[in-house]
Enzyme design. Structure first.
Site, mmCIF file in Angstrom:
data_model
loop_
_atom_site.group_PDB
_atom_site.id
_atom_site.type_symbol
_atom_site.label_atom_id
_atom_site.label_comp_id
_atom_site.label_asym_id
_atom_site.label_seq_id
_atom_site.Cartn_x
_atom_site.Cartn_y
_atom_site.Cartn_z
ATOM 1 N N HIS A 72 -93.870 60.360 88.490
ATOM 2 C CA HIS A 72 -94.078 61.864 88.233
ATOM 3 C C HIS A 72 -93.316 62.722 89.197
ATOM 4 O O HIS A 72 -93.297 62.833 90.340
ATOM 5 C CB HIS A 72 -95.675 62.216 88.484
ATOM 6 C CG HIS A 72 -96.663 61.699 87.073
ATOM 7 N ND1 HIS A 72 -97.895 62.095 87.143
ATOM 8 C CD2 HIS A 72 -96.256 60.521 86.104
ATOM 9 C CE1 HIS A 72 -98.244 61.230 85.982
ATOM 10 N NE2 HIS A 72 -97.265 60.389 85.632
ATOM 11 N N TYR A 201 -105.104 69.394 88.378
ATOM 12 C CA TYR A 201 -106.099 69.652 89.222
ATOM 13 C C TYR A 201 -106.776 70.877 88.853
ATOM 14 O O TYR A 201 -106.045 71.965 88.751
ATOM 15 C CB TYR A 201 -105.589 69.659 90.689
ATOM 16 C CG TYR A 201 -105.123 68.228 91.327
ATOM 17 C CD1 TYR A 201 -106.107 68.000 92.243
ATOM 18 C CD2 TYR A 201 -103.793 68.021 91.173
ATOM 19 C CE1 TYR A 201 -105.527 66.694 92.843
ATOM 20 C CE2 TYR A 201 -103.248 66.722 91.710
ATOM 21 C CZ TYR A 201 -104.243 65.981 92.720
ATOM 22 O OH TYR A 201 -103.962 64.769 93.204
ATOM 23 N N PRO A 293 -110.346 62.711 98.419
ATOM 24 C CA PRO A 293 -109.360 62.084 97.738
ATOM 25 C C PRO A 293 -108.403 63.166 97.368
ATOM 26 O O PRO A 293 -107.346 62.873 96.598
ATOM 27 C CB PRO A 293 -110.350 61.580 96.630
ATOM 28 C CG PRO A 293 -111.535 62.131 96.517
ATOM 29 C CD PRO A 293 -112.011 62.377 98.186
ATOM 30 N N LYS A 297 -104.267 60.928 99.472
ATOM 31 C CA LYS A 297 -103.505 60.400 100.848
ATOM 32 C C LYS A 297 -104.271 59.177 101.279
ATOM 33 O O LYS A 297 -103.438 58.392 102.176
ATOM 34 C CB LYS A 297 -103.462 61.560 101.663
ATOM 35 C CG LYS A 297 -102.579 62.678 101.423
ATOM 36 C CD LYS A 297 -101.060 62.433 101.211
ATOM 37 C CE LYS A 297 -100.389 63.508 100.669
ATOM 38 N NZ LYS A 297 -99.144 63.047 99.885
ATOM 39 N N TYR A 385 -97.246 66.649 99.148
ATOM 40 C CA TYR A 385 -97.783 65.739 98.094
ATOM 41 C C TYR A 385 -96.867 64.614 97.790
ATOM 42 O O TYR A 385 -97.420 63.522 97.793
ATOM 43 C CB TYR A 385 -97.844 66.674 96.625
ATOM 44 C CG TYR A 385 -98.909 65.897 95.620
ATOM 45 C CD1 TYR A 385 -100.165 66.217 95.775
ATOM 46 C CD2 TYR A 385 -98.380 65.247 94.652
ATOM 47 C CE1 TYR A 385 -100.948 65.729 94.729
ATOM 48 C CE2 TYR A 385 -99.232 64.530 93.888
ATOM 49 C CZ TYR A 385 -100.428 64.513 93.906
ATOM 50 O OH TYR A 385 -101.409 63.953 92.896
HETATM 51 C C1 PHB Z 1 -106.676 59.007 90.825
HETATM 52 O O1 PHB Z 1 -106.091 58.701 89.943
HETATM 53 O O2 PHB Z 1 -107.913 58.183 90.918
HETATM 54 C C2 PHB Z 1 -106.501 60.069 91.731
HETATM 55 C C3 PHB Z 1 -105.160 60.820 91.754
HETATM 56 C C4 PHB Z 1 -105.215 61.971 92.252
HETATM 57 C C5 PHB Z 1 -105.994 62.187 93.244
HETATM 58 C C6 PHB Z 1 -107.230 61.446 93.481
HETATM 59 C C7 PHB Z 1 -107.376 60.306 92.575
HETATM 60 O O3 PHB Z 1 -105.730 63.263 94.075
#
Ligand code: PHB
Ligand code: APR
Length: 390
Positions: A72, A201, A293, A297, A385
Site C-alpha cells: 500500500h 481511518y 493499535p 506500530k 506511518y
Molecule cells: C488491522 O488490520 O488489524 C489493523 C490495521 C491498521 C491499524 C490497526 C489494525 O492501525
C-alpha cells in the site's frame, strides 16, 4: 540443558529473534507458555513497515509475504463525511507498507524454525528467570509436571505484556510510563472483499472506525466501543449497522457485509518500561512496551527491538564486544518513544473522548484539516506511518 540465548515467548519478537540469531550462528531455544495452535489463533494488526519486511527477508521467511502481502502506497482519512487520501509513497520518496497479518508472520516464522530443526518448548509452565545479574543466567520451567533447568549466556524476554520477564526484575530498577484510554476497539474479521483498496481511518461523532483487510477476500473492521462493552452485545447485524453509520457515504454504499469469523474487544493502552536491559536479561516487544493499535506500530516496534538486540548479540559473539549490548536499551527506547508519540497522536486525533467538550472536538477537526491540507503535516504523518529509520 544449555544454550547461548534462552528466549521467553514465541510471539513475533521471540520467533524473529530466534531466526536471526540462528542465521548468525548463535544457538537459541524458545520457551512458550501456550501451545502452537493457541499462539496462531491470536488475531492482531497486519501492517508491516518496509524495515520489518526487510528483516523478514533477511531472516529468509518472506516468500509468502511477497506473494500474498498487499503493498500500500497510501491510507485514507475520513472525517466530516469526506475521504482524503494521504499519498505516503509520494510524501516519503517511494516508501510503502505491506498488509500481511501478524498471524501469517508468526506462522511463517514457526515453519522456518521447524524446518531448521530449532527447539521451541511449548506448554512450558512456571517459567522463572534467575541470576541474570551475573555471567551465568538460568531459566527454569515445568513441563508435564517435570521441572527443567536451562543455563545460558543471555535471556531474551519476548513474552508480551503479561509475561514473566518484566515481572522478574526488582521493582525499584524499573520505571514505567502509562496511559490508558477511555475506550476500546471492537473488531471483526469477515470473508468479504474490502470496502476500498486502502485502509480508511474514520473520525466520526459516534466514534472512531477503521476499515482494514487481510487479503482481497478477507476484511478486518473496527469500531470504537466502551471499555466495559462485551462482544455478546454486538451481533453481526448491529456491528455492520454501526460501521455504516460512521464511515463516509461512499464507503457505506460499497460495504459488503457477511458473517463474522472472529469478533473481539481490545482495550487501548500506551505503556513503556525503562530500561530494557538488566544485566544479561533483555526485554523486547510487548514485554517492554505497548502502543494503542491506531497506526499499527506494535509488531513493527517488536521487530525494531529485535533488530537492535540481534545485532548487539552478533557483535558480542563475533568480536567479544559489549558495546551493542550496553547500548541496546538506549537505542531501542529512542525509537520506541517516537512510535509511542505517533500512536498516541493518531489515537488522540481520531477517537471520540467521553469527557471531551466542544473545544476538544473542534481542535481534533482542525488537526485533521491541517493534516490533509498541509504538505508538511502530510509528510510528517507519512514518514511515521511507513516507519522511521532504524
Ligand atoms: C488491522 O488490520 O488489524 C489493523 C490495521 C491498521 C491499524 C490497526 C489494525 O492501525
Ligand atoms: N512463559 C513463556 N511464555 C510466555 C509467558 C511465560 N510466562 N508469558 C507470555 N508468554 C508468551 C505468550 O503466550 C506469547 O506467545 O509470550 C508470547 C508473547 O507474544 P506477543 O504477545 O505476541 O508479543 P511480541 O512477540 O512482543 O509481539 C508484539 O504482538 O501484541 C502484539 O501489538 C503487538 O503486534 C505486536 C506484537
Amino acid at each position: 540443558m544449555r544454550t547461548q540465548v534462552a528466549i521467553i515467548g514465541s510471539g513475533p519478537a521471540g520467533l524473529l529473534l530466534g531466526q536471526l540469531l540462528h542465521l548468525y550462528g548463535i544457538d537459541n531455544l524458545i520457551l512458550e507458555r501456550k501451545d502452537r495452535d493457541y499462539v496462531l489463533a491470536r488475531i492482531r494488526a497486519g501492517v508491516l513497515e518496509q524495515g520489518t519486511v526487510d528483516m523478514l527477508d533477511e531472516a529468509g521467511v518472506a516468500d509468502r509475504l511477497h506473494k500474498e502481502g498487499l503493498v500500500h502506497g497510501g491510507v485514507e482519512l475520513s472525517f466530516s463525511g469526506q475521504r482524503h487520501r494521504i499519498d505516503m509513497k509520494t510524501a516519503t520518496g517511494g516508501k510503502t507498507v505491506t498488509v500481511y497479518g501478524q498471524t501469517e508472520v508468526t506462522r511463517d516464522l514457526m515453519d522456518a524454525r521447524d524446518a531448521e530443526g530449532l527447539t521451541t518448548i511449548y506448554d512450558a509452565a512456571d517459567v522463572s528467570l534467575h541470576d541474570f545479574d551475573g555471567d551465568r543466567p538460568r531459566v527454569r520451567y515445568t513441563r508435564n509436571g517435570v521441572s527443567h533447568d536451562i543455563t545460558c549466556d543471555f535471556i531474551a524476554g519476548c513474552d508480551g505484556f503479561h509475561g514473566v520477564s518484566r515481572q522478574s526484575v526488582p521493582a525499584d530498577t524499573l520505571a514505567t510510563f502509562e496511559r490508558a484510554y477511555p475506550f476500546g476497539w471492537l473488531g471483526i474479521l469477515s470473508d468479504t472483499p474490502p470496502v476500498s483498496p486502502e485502509l480508511i481511518y474514520t473520525s466520526h461523532p459516534r466514534g472512531f472506525a477503521l476499515c482494514s483487510m487481510r487479503s482481497p477476500m478477507r476484511s478486518r473492521y473496527y469500531v470504537q466501543c466502551a471499555l466495559d462493552d462485551r462482544v455478546d452485545n454486538w451481533p453481526d447485524a448491529k456491528f455492520w449497522d454501526e460501521l455504516k453509520r460512521r464511515v463516509d457515504p461512499e464507503a457505506a454504499d460499497h460495504l459488503v457485509t457477511g458473517p463474522s469469523i472472529e469478533k473481539s474487544i481490545a482495550p487501548l493502552r500506551s505503556f513503556v518500561a525503562e530500561p530494557m536491559r538488566f544485566g544479561r536479561l533483555f526485554l523486547a516487544g510487548d514485554a517492554a512496551h505497548i502502543v494503542p493499535p491506531t497506526g499499527a506500530k506494535g509488531l513493527n516496534l517488536a521487530a525494531s527491538d529485535v533488530r537492535y538486540l540481534s545485532l548487539a548479540l552478533r557483535e558480542f559473539y563475533a568480536d567479544g564486544s559489549h558495546a551493542g549490548i550496553d547500548d541496546y536499551s538506549r537505542r531501542a527506547l529512542a525509537r520506541v518513544w517516537k512510535a509511542e508519540r505517533f500512536s498516541w497522536w493518531m489515537t488522540s486525533m481520531l477517537h471520540r473522548f467521553p469527557d471531551s467538550d466542544g473545544f476538544g472536538g473542534r481542535i481534533q477537526l482542525a488537526e485533521l484539516n491541517y493534516l490533509v491540507g498541509s504538505q508538511a503535516a502530510t509528510t510528517a504523518m507519512a514518514e511515521n506511518y511507513v516507519g522511521l529509520p532504524f
